[in-house]
Design a protein around this motif. Sequence first.
Motif, mmCIF file in Angstrom:
data_model
loop_
_atom_site.group_PDB
_atom_site.id
_atom_site.type_symbol
_atom_site.label_atom_id
_atom_site.label_comp_id
_atom_site.label_asym_id
_atom_site.label_seq_id
_atom_site.Cartn_x
_atom_site.Cartn_y
_atom_site.Cartn_z
ATOM 1 N N PHE A 34 -22.250 -36.644 15.052
ATOM 2 C CA PHE A 34 -21.704 -35.711 14.067
ATOM 3 C C PHE A 34 -20.186 -35.630 14.199
ATOM 4 O O PHE A 34 -19.466 -35.593 13.195
ATOM 5 C CB PHE A 34 -22.315 -34.323 14.234
ATOM 6 N N TYR A 35 -19.691 -35.641 15.436
ATOM 7 C CA TYR A 35 -18.244 -35.587 15.649
ATOM 8 C C TYR A 35 -17.567 -36.794 14.998
ATOM 9 O O TYR A 35 -16.525 -36.658 14.351
ATOM 10 C CB TYR A 35 -17.933 -35.554 17.147
ATOM 11 N N ALA B 1 -24.051 -30.874 17.995
ATOM 12 C CA ALA B 1 -25.424 -31.393 17.935
ATOM 13 C C ALA B 1 -26.200 -30.761 16.791
ATOM 14 O O ALA B 1 -27.132 -31.374 16.249
ATOM 15 C CB ALA B 1 -26.135 -31.129 19.262
ATOM 16 N N ALA B 2 -25.803 -29.526 16.409
ATOM 17 C CA ALA B 2 -26.469 -28.832 15.300
ATOM 18 C C ALA B 2 -25.806 -29.128 13.963
ATOM 19 O O ALA B 2 -26.182 -28.552 12.935
ATOM 20 C CB ALA B 2 -26.459 -27.330 15.555
ATOM 21 N N LYS C 297 -20.349 -20.577 15.860
ATOM 22 C CA LYS C 297 -21.110 -19.415 16.308
ATOM 23 C C LYS C 297 -22.536 -19.432 15.787
ATOM 24 O O LYS C 297 -23.446 -18.859 16.388
ATOM 25 C CB LYS C 297 -20.416 -18.119 15.870
ATOM 26 N N GLU C 298 -22.731 -20.115 14.660
ATOM 27 C CA GLU C 298 -24.059 -20.179 14.066
ATOM 28 C C GLU C 298 -25.031 -20.973 14.929
ATOM 29 O O GLU C 298 -26.239 -20.830 14.809
ATOM 30 C CB GLU C 298 -23.991 -20.807 12.668
ATOM 31 N N ALA C 299 -24.485 -21.818 15.798
ATOM 32 C CA ALA C 299 -25.336 -22.669 16.631
ATOM 33 C C ALA C 299 -25.655 -22.034 17.982
ATOM 34 O O ALA C 299 -26.387 -22.592 18.777
ATOM 35 C CB ALA C 299 -24.655 -24.026 16.848
#
Length: 205
Positions: free
Chosen positions: A156-157, A193-194, A202-204
């Motif tokens: 993802f990065y 990862a998410a 913060k959602e992860a």
Amino acid sequence: MDCRRSRTTDPEKWIATCPEGSKAVCEELRELIFRWEPDLKESINSNMLCYSLKKRVCGISGFKDHAQLTFYRGSDLPDPMRLFNHGLENASIHSIDLPHGLEGLNQRALRKLLHAAVLLDAEPSQRKPPAPPREEWPMPEVLAARLKKNKAAAAFYDQLKPTYQREYKVWVGTAKQPETIAKRLDETLRALAAGKKWAQRKEAC
């Protein structure tokens, strides 16, 4: 920046009631600002000791274990000595965290930074000269090592635009204390990862 309700509207009382871990540094910063830019007006806003002309130029925050000097238009200011070490991902406000007080701080560079901020406030309509290409933020070695061990986060990065990659690199790279570095690394790997950008991390959690 401390966004709690201000404990007082009196600058003298604000200094007097600063946490012991930052009181002396806040006093030193206040004296330097008065000496270098005596025309600035002092006030309290959002529990910060603020200095203004037409608008707020800078502000001092006193925390339990460190002081912080914030520039409201930090992203528009030249900072060749890289004094800014907090909030670099923000569009405008940049700050200088001072966990060790003024020890090691280049005060000559700080004075130039403050003067540039005052000039910018005095001439807000002045066209900003074209900014030089922003220097690429180096990849923190600790982040690179963790990405090699986490394929989902690395994938993802790699697909993120450079601007979004930079946010993670700055956030990890500006951490100083081992526990802060470890915490930011863990949060970064979970977020990547998410499939989350820095602003969504913060959602992860």
